[in-house]
Design an enzyme around this catalytic site. Structure first.
Site: not given
Ligand code: PEP
Ligand code: MG
Length: 958
Positions: A584, A727, A820, A843-844, A854, A891
């Site tokens: 965050h 999404r 993801e 990210n995931d 994460r 993304c």
């Molecule tokens: C991701 O996981 O990369 C993503 C864009 O979704 P979020 O960060 O909202 O989980």
């Molecule tokens: Mg995600």
């Protein structure tokens, strides 16, 4: 107490056997939307493990831990069986209470329920009741006895006046669960009644939970209305429970025995005179419960069986709690304790059986009461506010030396330099003994007002709505009358304002944390935050003085509320000891445009205030006390960076095309619909990720179709014909919605989140899809489903969307998934046949591929999306998609990482969706590239061994 109402009760039902009764009960829960159909199997399995018969003709069927995910809402439904149902073991059930609950609520619900049942046998009355209201009355109105035991007697208390004595009495009643918040205030408004002999009587029926009488005497005789005050009876009044005692007291006073109370030196003599519950002088033994789900029905039942094998009384209570405890032979009473893992049970037994009984009970609890247990390690929970714990971690690890070069994690681009302002936990030193109620109360009020004024200023000066909301909540916490009342009661016991305040905050926060509810745990963090501010004010501990010039803020971790306090003109950069690029703190720093490096290690907290730091937010580099030459070089780079940024900004509306003519679309990641226009202004060619959960989080309940429609229409309007990639709702596990309670999961990232949750609530998904289709009105709409890991999930979601499209036609609609979960990437060749597009959520994908949470405080720094393993998954996805003529976007945060851009482009990614502030720079970076060279670079990267090696490769090639 129990929130039953007549509509939840079905009267006069009949069932030939237990199986039929369970089916009826499950049917009610399902029809009322509390559970999914799979819950019935859980109820059956639970009965097979052990009967849920509670006693008094009542059973409490519920599911197993495995079927908790079938619960949508906590609640109970009741069915009366006047002819009874055979529940096994010769027990007949006349009232079955089906419980839909997840782990912790389950205990709480049982606790409430068993308290309501009381000790008398209700079975006949439950069976004969004709109206649901009569049942409600029976369950809620079990006759209550007046509580009066040694815990409710306080003799020789330090009290300077009547008010202080009154607070003490109210506090005893509250501790004994007789009264709730607000009781003390209402008691104080009552008219004290003189009884003679310096004794006074005061009562209130406000905020009373069960009837109870407290008796308190002051250490020194006091005065009230010109008369002496040697003892005060405080009654929490409910119904007629106190009538007999009052008559007895009057008789004693008339008989001239007032001195028994006014000169009492032992609680036993008071209780003997009044006929209260005498403290038993029995051997006791404490043992800590280690069962994961606390003392729920099965282990409790085993405990009762052991207790019942001894002929003599055995009682048990939660260690440290008031009262005599409950009979260890009564299942309902044991459940009523609501004991959780880590709490100590204090058993006491009649002397004649004590030795054997206590040893047997202790051994059984330690053995897990029939369950496999992880032994409880004492001291695992600590008070954050306690002075010892507030000692900063400074000094444990030596500070990096002057000239040191630290490689950490690049979190927000830009070069920053300036003196360090190290913010670590503050140490508070104070005396526990206060200077009297009046003085301490005054100090506390001043501190609260001061902090409130400060927070009010923050609310006024903060532009971001979500941050303002955090502070508004903090203000509400400061003003919480229940909290203040508790603190004041502690002050009345002689504590200092600091001690009373921190003890109360600690207790309240721990209580919330113990509920294992992610949302309440967040509230607990807020409570501690507010607690620290007030404590700092009381102790006169000032925040470190800010340097004159813009500085580098060094912290352990930056919480959103910390960021809100930052003056962006003054904070040149952020360096944290912990955290990773997708944490965050990093995302917020990027949003604010402050260069940031995270995960620098504990040593950075040991830096001396004012140490000159140089921070490179793009490379994740930190230089400690750099020499003049290095600084000079950095300034030049920063200048060049600024110019690059200016150039990029000037060309932000041009497409991103590599030197050899390969075009890459650059889109924006958006949270709130209102951000779209700015994103377009910053060069977005599309919205590549609309995180719709923010639309849901902004409302106190799930937004209806019309509300959602207008939000989505706003985005599409601002896009003015550009595509919108949306999404669907991605909540669950780590991101709960307040109005959509979810069971606590030991591993939320591997739990019910994203599409898994949406498919459990197809009604919500359907409303969202309808709103999206209706808002599109012919404009290009791409809908993607988050966290898809199995083809069935995709197909179920797609089928729903296609069915709705028949009702709400839309020509330019594409349906895809977010990649993801590694299984989706590995299955891409299969999925690519069916989807219209993929968008890779790095990210995931990174956290699941590398098995690093994460948000992990220490490991997330290693969750680098440039790890060759992650790049391979991306490469496979792109290859599979292109083979079927489908497009692929990225993304996740990786798409905005300048070192990652050449590799993603080289791997063939068609669209990069990034934070709006990064759009111009990403476009500029793409323009600098040669597509063929990027392809070669990507090929090389795939063959490397680590993320560090990949970063080095790209840096070399720059
Ligand atoms: C991701 O996981 O990369 C993503 C864009 O979704 P979020 O960060 O909202 O989980
Ligand atoms: Mg995600």
């Amino acid at each position: 107490m129990l929130e039953f109402n007549a509509s939840q009760i079905q009267m006069g039902a009949s069932a030939p056997d237990k199986a039929a009764a369970l089916a009826l009960l499950a049917g009610r829960l399902i029809d009322d939307g509390l559970v999914a159909p799979g819950y019935l199997a859980g109820m059956q399995a639970r009965e097979a493990q052990g009967s849920t018969y509670l006693g008094q003709g009542v059973a409490i069927p519920h599911g197993t831990p495995d079927t908790r995910d079938q619960v949508f809402h906590t609640g109970v439904r009741l069915i009366q069986f006047p002819d009874g149902v055979d529940w096994g073991d010769g027990q007949r059930v006349y009232l079955a209470i089906a419980i839909a609950a997840r782990s912790d609520e389950h205990l709480r619900l049982l606790q409430l329920l068993t308290r309501a049942l009381g000790e008398g046998d209700l079975s006949q009355a439950l069976r004969e009741a004709r109206e649901p209201e009569a049942l409600v009355e029976l369950l809620q109105g079990a006759p209550q006895e007046l509580a009066l035991d040694s815990q409710l007697i306080g003799l020789g208390l330090a009290a300077e006046d009547f008010d202080e004595l009154l607070w003490q009495g109210a506090r005893l009643l509250k501790k004994a669960d007789c009264a709730a918040s607000g009781f003390a205030n209402s008691l104080a408004q009552g008219q004290p009644l003189p009884l003679g002999n310096g004794l006074w009587w005061l009562h209130s029926d406000q905020a009373v939970l069960r009837p109870g009488l407290a008796f308190v005497t002051p250490a020194q005789p006091l005065q009230l209305h010109g008369q002496s005050l040697t003892g005060l009876f405080c009654l929490a009044s409910l119904g007629e429970a106190h009538r007999r005692l009052l008559e007895r007291l009057c008789d004693l006073l008339i008989a001239g025995q007032g001195a028994t109370f006014s000169q009492a030196t032992s609680s036993r003599s008071v209780l003997e005179a009044l006929g209260g519950e005498l403290p038993a002088d029995w051997p006791t033994r404490c043992v800590t419960l280690a069962n994961a789900h606390g003392l729920h029905a099965r282990p409790a039942k085993l405990l009762t069986e052991i207790a019942q094998s001894f002929s003599g009384e055995i009682r048990v209570r939660l260690a440290g709690e008031a009262g005599q405890g409950v009979s260890a032979k009564s299942l309902s009473r044991l459940l009523g304790l609501g004991a959780r893992r880590g709490q100590a049970l204090e058993f006491s037994a009649e002397p004649v059986i004590a030795e054997d009984a206590l040893a047997a009970l202790e051994a059984a609890v330690l053995d897990g009461l029939g369950e496999t247990i992880e032994p409880w390690v004492a001291g695992a929970a600590r008070s954050e506010l306690s002075p010892a714990d507030a000692t900063p971690s400074r000094g444990k690890t030596p500070a990096p030396a002057a000239g040191a070069r630290l490689q950490a994690v690049a979190a927000a681009p830009g070069i920053a330099m300036g003196p360090a302002l190290v913010r670590t936990a503050q140490t508070f030193e104070y005396s526990h003994q206060g200077g009297g109620l009046v003085v301490e109360l005054q100090r506390l009020r001043q501190a609260l007002e001061q902090v409130d004024r400060h927070i009010q200023r923050l609310v006024e000066s903060t532009a971001e709505a979500n941050i303002r909301e955090i502070f508004t909540t903090h203000r509400a916490m400061l003003g919480d009358p229940a909290l203040r009342e508790e603190v004041e009661a502690r002050l009345a016991e002689g504590l200092s304002a600091e001690a009373a305040w921190s003890a109360e905050i600690d207790a309240a926060a721990q209580q919330q944390e113990a509920l294992h509810d992610a949302l309440l745990a967040e509230r607990a963090a807020d409570l501690r935050d507010v607690g620290r501010r007030v404590l700092a004010e009381l102790c006169g501990v000032a925040a470190p003085v800010e340097p004159e010039q813009p500085y580098i803020l060094v912290m352990d971790e930056v919480a959103p509320s910390d960021v809100a306090c930052l003056d962006r003109q003054r904070v040149a950069g952020i360096l944290t000891a912990r955290g990773g690029a997708t944490a965050h703190s990093a995302i917020i720093a990027r949003t604010l445009g402050i260069p940031a490096v995270v995960g620098g290690g504990e040593a950075v907290l040991a830096l001396t205030q004012g140490t000159e730091l140089l921070l490179d937010g793009e490379r994740g580099l930190v230089r400690v006390a750099p020499d003049a030459q290095t600084l000079q070089q950095a300034r030049r780079e920063r200048e060049a960076g600024l110019r690059r940024r200016e150039r990029a900004h000037a060309e932000r509306l041009q497409p991103a095309v590599t030197g050899d003519g390969h075009r890459v679309e650059v889109a924006a990641n958006i949270g709130a619909s209102g951000d779209t226009a700015e994103a377009v202004e910053l060069g977005a060619e599309a919205v590549g990720l609309l995180r719709t959960e923010l639309v849901f989080m902004d409302h106190p309940q799930a937004p209806d179709q019309a509300t959602q429609e207008s939000e989505y229409r706003r985005v599409l309007d601002a896009l003015d014909g550009r595509p919108l990639v949306v999404r669907t709702l991605d909540v669950g596990g780590d991101k709960p919605l307040p109005y959509w309670p979810m069971p606590a999961e030991s591993n939320p990232f591997l739990g019910v989140r994203g599409i898994r949750l949406s498919l459990q609530r197809p009604d919500i998904l359907e409303t969202q899809l309808r709103a999206l289709l209706a808002a599109a009105e012919g404009r290009p709409l791409r809908i993607m489903f988050p966290m898809v890991g199995a083809i069935e999930e995709w197909r179920a979601a797609r089928d729903l969307a296609l069915r709705l499209r028949e009702e709400i036609p839309l020509a330019d609609l594409q349906l895809g998934i977010m990649v993801e979960v590694p299984s989706a990437a590995l299955l891409a060749p299969v999925l690519a046949r069916e989807v219209d597009f993929f968008s890779i959520g790095t990210n995931d994908l990174t956290q699941y591929c590398l098995a690093i949470d994460r948000d992990h405080p220490t490991l997330s720094a290693q969750a680098d999306g440039l790890h060759p393993a992650v790049l391979r998954l991306i490469g496979m996805t792109v290859e599979a998609a292109h083979a079927q003529g489908k497009w692929v976007g990225v993304c996740g945060e990786l798409a905005g990482d300048m070192l990652a851009v050449p590799l993603l482009v080289g791997l063939g990614v068609d669209e990069l969706s990034v934070a709006p502030r990064s759009i111009a720079l990403v476009k500029a970076r793409v323009r600098e590239l040669d597509y063929r060279h990027s392809q070669t670079l990507a090929d090389q990267a795939l063959g490397l061994e680590s993320a560090a090696a990949v970063r080095a490769l790209v840096e070399e090639g720059q």
